[in-house]
Structure formats: structure tokens, C-alpha cells
Write a protein that holds these residues in place. Structure first.
Motif, PDB file in Angstrom:
ATOM      1  N   ALA A  30      -6.018  -1.542  -5.446  1.00  0.00           N
ATOM      2  CA  ALA A  30      -5.558  -0.397  -4.655  1.00  0.00           C
ATOM      3  C   ALA A  30      -4.448   0.313  -5.415  1.00  0.00           C
ATOM      4  CB  ALA A  30      -5.058  -0.863  -3.291  1.00  0.00           C
ATOM      5  N   ASP A  31      -4.095   1.477  -4.929  1.00  0.00           N
ATOM      6  CA  ASP A  31      -3.007   2.250  -5.500  1.00  0.00           C
ATOM      7  C   ASP A  31      -1.900   2.386  -4.465  1.00  0.00           C
ATOM      8  OD1 ASP A  31      -4.488   2.817  -7.850  1.00  0.00           O
ATOM      9  OD2 ASP A  31      -5.520   4.455  -6.812  1.00  0.00           O
ATOM     10  N   GLY A  32      -0.660   2.536  -4.944  1.00  0.00           N
ATOM     11  CA  GLY A  32       0.432   2.848  -4.032  1.00  0.00           C
ATOM     12  C   GLY A  32       0.277   4.291  -3.595  1.00  0.00           C
ATOM     13  N   LEU A  33      -0.040   4.502  -2.329  1.00  0.00           N
ATOM     14  CA  LEU A  33      -0.350   5.833  -1.834  1.00  0.00           C
ATOM     15  C   LEU A  33       0.885   6.626  -1.426  1.00  0.00           C
ATOM     16  CD1 LEU A  33      -3.400   4.918   0.429  1.00  0.00           C
ATOM     17  CD2 LEU A  33      -3.455   5.846  -1.890  1.00  0.00           C
ATOM     18  N   GLY A  34       1.980   5.959  -1.177  1.00  0.00           N
ATOM     19  CA  GLY A  34       3.159   6.630  -0.668  1.00  0.00           C
ATOM     20  C   GLY A  34       3.160   6.727   0.845  1.00  0.00           C
ATOM     21  N   TYR A  35       2.119   6.225   1.469  1.00  0.00           N
ATOM     22  CA  TYR A  35       2.015   6.199   2.928  1.00  0.00           C
ATOM     23  C   TYR A  35       1.028   5.108   3.332  1.00  0.00           C
ATOM     24  CZ  TYR A  35      -2.489   8.532   2.341  1.00  0.00           C
ATOM     25  OH  TYR A  35      -3.766   8.831   1.979  1.00  0.00           O
ATOM     26  N   VAL A  36       1.053   4.749   4.592  1.00  0.00           N
ATOM     27  CA  VAL A  36       0.053   3.857   5.164  1.00  0.00           C
ATOM     28  C   VAL A  36      -0.732   4.681   6.160  1.00  0.00           C
ATOM     29  CG1 VAL A  36      -0.296   1.805   6.602  1.00  0.00           C
ATOM     30  CG2 VAL A  36       1.444   1.789   4.833  1.00  0.00           C
ATOM     31  N   HIS A  37      -2.043   4.573   6.091  1.00  0.00           N
ATOM     32  CA  HIS A  37      -2.897   5.349   6.982  1.00  0.00           C
ATOM     33  C   HIS A  37      -2.530   5.071   8.440  1.00  0.00           C
ATOM     34  CE1 HIS A  37      -6.609   6.906   8.811  1.00  0.00           C
ATOM     35  NE2 HIS A  37      -6.661   7.668   7.732  1.00  0.00           N
ATOM     36  N   LEU A  38      -2.600   6.094   9.270  1.00  0.00           N
ATOM     37  CA  LEU A  38      -2.170   6.038  10.664  1.00  0.00           C
ATOM     38  C   LEU A  38      -2.875   4.951  11.471  1.00  0.00           C
ATOM     39  CD1 LEU A  38      -0.571   7.386  12.960  1.00  0.00           C
ATOM     40  CD2 LEU A  38      -2.503   8.910  13.289  1.00  0.00           C
ATOM     41  N   THR A  39      -4.108   4.664  11.168  1.00  0.00           N
ATOM     42  CA  THR A  39      -4.869   3.685  11.953  1.00  0.00           C
ATOM     43  C   THR A  39      -4.524   2.237  11.615  1.00  0.00           C
ATOM     44  OG1 THR A  39      -6.675   3.726  10.350  1.00  0.00           O
ATOM     45  CG2 THR A  39      -6.823   5.245  12.222  1.00  0.00           C
ATOM     46  N   PHE A  70       0.803  -1.224   0.000  1.00  0.00           N
ATOM     47  CA  PHE A  70       0.000   0.000   0.000  1.00  0.00           C
ATOM     48  C   PHE A  70       0.835   1.272   0.000  1.00  0.00           C
ATOM     49  CE2 PHE A  70      -2.977  -3.196   1.403  1.00  0.00           C
ATOM     50  CZ  PHE A  70      -4.093  -2.880   0.649  1.00  0.00           C
ATOM     51  N   GLN A  71       2.018   1.247   0.567  1.00  0.00           N
ATOM     52  CA  GLN A  71       2.851   2.439   0.546  1.00  0.00           C
ATOM     53  C   GLN A  71       3.702   2.481  -0.713  1.00  0.00           C
ATOM     54  OE1 GLN A  71       4.818   3.552   4.208  1.00  0.00           O
ATOM     55  NE2 GLN A  71       6.656   4.145   3.096  1.00  0.00           N
ATOM     56  N   ASP A  72       4.349   1.370  -1.013  1.00  0.00           N
ATOM     57  CA  ASP A  72       5.254   1.345  -2.153  1.00  0.00           C
ATOM     58  C   ASP A  72       4.564   1.000  -3.470  1.00  0.00           C
ATOM     59  OD1 ASP A  72       7.190   1.922  -0.304  1.00  0.00           O
ATOM     60  OD2 ASP A  72       7.899  -0.146  -0.134  1.00  0.00           O
ATOM     61  N   GLY A  73       3.370   0.413  -3.414  1.00  0.00           N
ATOM     62  CA  GLY A  73       2.602   0.139  -4.625  1.00  0.00           C
ATOM     63  C   GLY A  73       2.875  -1.185  -5.307  1.00  0.00           C
ATOM     64  N   HIS A  74       3.691  -2.061  -4.700  1.00  0.00           N
ATOM     65  CA  HIS A  74       3.971  -3.366  -5.298  1.00  0.00           C
ATOM     66  C   HIS A  74       2.734  -4.259  -5.203  1.00  0.00           C
ATOM     67  CE1 HIS A  74       8.209  -2.361  -5.423  1.00  0.00           C
ATOM     68  NE2 HIS A  74       8.125  -1.992  -4.151  1.00  0.00           N
ATOM     69  N   LEU A  75       2.311  -4.820  -6.307  1.00  0.00           N
ATOM     70  CA  LEU A  75       1.158  -5.723  -6.391  1.00  0.00           C
ATOM     71  C   LEU A  75      -0.155  -5.084  -5.928  1.00  0.00           C
ATOM     72  CD1 LEU A  75       2.795  -8.992  -5.000  1.00  0.00           C
ATOM     73  CD2 LEU A  75       2.614  -8.282  -7.386  1.00  0.00           C
ATOM     74  N   ALA A  76      -0.201  -3.789  -5.804  1.00  0.00           N
ATOM     75  CA  ALA A  76      -1.424  -3.113  -5.340  1.00  0.00           C
ATOM     76  C   ALA A  76      -2.551  -3.270  -6.344  1.00  0.00           C
ATOM     77  CB  ALA A  76      -1.148  -1.634  -5.076  1.00  0.00           C
ATOM     78  N   GLY A  77      -2.228  -3.356  -7.609  1.00  0.00           N
ATOM     79  CA  GLY A  77      -3.257  -3.506  -8.636  1.00  0.00           C
ATOM     80  C   GLY A  77      -4.021  -4.810  -8.520  1.00  0.00           C
ATOM     81  N   LEU A  78      -3.415  -5.838  -7.966  1.00  0.00           N
ATOM     82  CA  LEU A  78      -4.094  -7.125  -7.821  1.00  0.00           C
ATOM     83  C   LEU A  78      -5.284  -7.064  -6.867  1.00  0.00           C
ATOM     84  CD1 LEU A  78      -1.082  -9.611  -7.635  1.00  0.00           C
ATOM     85  CD2 LEU A  78      -2.623  -9.200  -9.562  1.00  0.00           C
ATOM     86  N   ILE A  79      -5.242  -6.158  -5.909  1.00  0.00           N
ATOM     87  CA  ILE A  79      -6.367  -6.038  -4.972  1.00  0.00           C
ATOM     88  C   ILE A  79      -7.141  -4.742  -5.178  1.00  0.00           C
ATOM     89  CG2 ILE A  79      -5.399  -7.548  -3.218  1.00  0.00           C
ATOM     90  CD1 ILE A  79      -4.421  -5.127  -1.728  1.00  0.00           C
TER      91      ILE A  79
END
Length: 178
Positions: A26-35, A15-24
Motif C-alpha cells: 500500500a501507499d501512504g495516502l495522507g488520509y484514511v477512507h471514510l468507511t 495507511f495515512q502516514d505511510g509507515h510500513l505501508a510497503g510491506l503490505i
């Protein structure tokens, strides 16, 4: 908890770096949400403690019954393995439903929990803990000399509590009038 750390590492990688995010989806956001780390850590820790107590209580029961170090671990694992695996599978399917959700933080929490539960139930609870307990043998149940009086004073024991007999002249344990 190595399983939680590994799961969060994979979540960051996706989720942060964007590797394999397209399979689920999602996009690589460049961050992971705080929660995400807080919720994944708290929920996964609670579930792993539940599995651990269940497994260790069966092993301890067999140890107290005289099964020995190797036998108690083997029998405890045999008695709990199917239940822990089934519970992890059901919870994993539930958390996999979060991954199908549309909101990226929910997807990352779902994926983190699926990974943490899977790693914890398979690698940690069914391989690492039994192997370590087998190697340690009777040292698993060692109690320090300083804690023995505290243990005895608090009456911590797996044995059934003794039933006290009523004093002569007392009916059904009632106090005699005096």
C-alpha cells in the motif's frame, strides 16, 4: 473499546502516514477512507460482544453453581478460552485475506479487523476481563436496590421456569368446561 481504538490507530499510522505501508503493498495516502473506521468499528464491536457474552455466560453459570469468585472466573475462562481463540484465529485468517486484496480501503479494513480481533481476543477477553472480574469478586454481580423490583417483575432469571401443575379435573392442562 480499547482494542478498536488501538487497531484504528495502527491503521492510521500505516495507511495515512505511510509507515510500513510497503510491506503490505500500500501507499501512504495522507488520509484514511471514510468507511474504514465505521466498518472496522461496527464489525469489531459485534465480534467482541459475541466473545464477551460467551465468556461471561460461562463465568455466570459457574458463579450460580457456587464456584466462588476466583473459581468461576478460572473455570469460565478454561471452558471458553480454546473456543474464543480458535474463533478469533479463523476470523483473523479471513480478514487477513482482505489485506491481500488490491484496493487500499479494503486492505485497511482487513488490517484493522485483524488487529482489533487479535487484540480483543487476547488482551481484553483473556487477560483484562478475567483479571478485573477476579479482583472485583462478588461485586461483579451487584444489582442496585432500585433495579431489583424491575428485575423481579420482568422475571429475569437463569433458573429453569417452573412447570405449573394442572388443576384437579383438567386433563392435559385443558380448561374445564363451565
Amino acid at each position: 473499546m480499547p482494542s478498536i481504538g488501538a487497531a484504528l490507530g495502527i491503521v492510521v499510522w500505516i495507511f495515512q502516514d505511510g509507515h510500513l505501508a510497503g510491506l503490505i503493498g500500500a501507499d501512504g495516502l495522507g488520509y484514511v477512507h471514510l468507511t474504514v473506521p465505521v466498518l472496522v468499528g461496527a464489525i469489531a464491536f459485534g465480534l467482541s460482544v459475541d466473545y464477551e457474552v460467551f465468556l461471561l455466560s460461562r463465568i455466570r453459570e459457574r458463579w450460580l453453581a457456587g464456584a466462588g469468585a476466583h473459581g468461576s472466573v478460572a473455570e469460565g475462562l478454561q471452558r471458553t478460552g480454546g473456543i474464543v481463540t480458535a474463533a478469533a484465529l479463523v476470523i483473523g485468517v479471513l480478514f487477513a485475506g482482505f489485506v491481500a486484496g488490491g484496493f487500499t480501503p479494503i486492505k485497511s479494513i482487513g488490517l484493522g479487523l485483524v488487529l482489533a480481533v487479535s487484540l480483543d481476543a487476547t488482551l481484553v477477553r483473556m487477560l483484562i476481563v478475567p483479571a478485573t472480574m477476579t479482583l472485583l469478586g462478588r461485586r461483579n454481580w451487584w444489582l442496585s436496590r432500585a433495579l431489583r423490583p424491575v428485575h423481579e417483575r420482568l422475571a429475569l432469571s437463569e433458573a429453569e421456569p417452573r412447570q405449573e401443575k394442572p388443576a384437579p379435573g383438567q386433563e392435559d392442562g385443558a380448561l374445564a368446561a363451565g
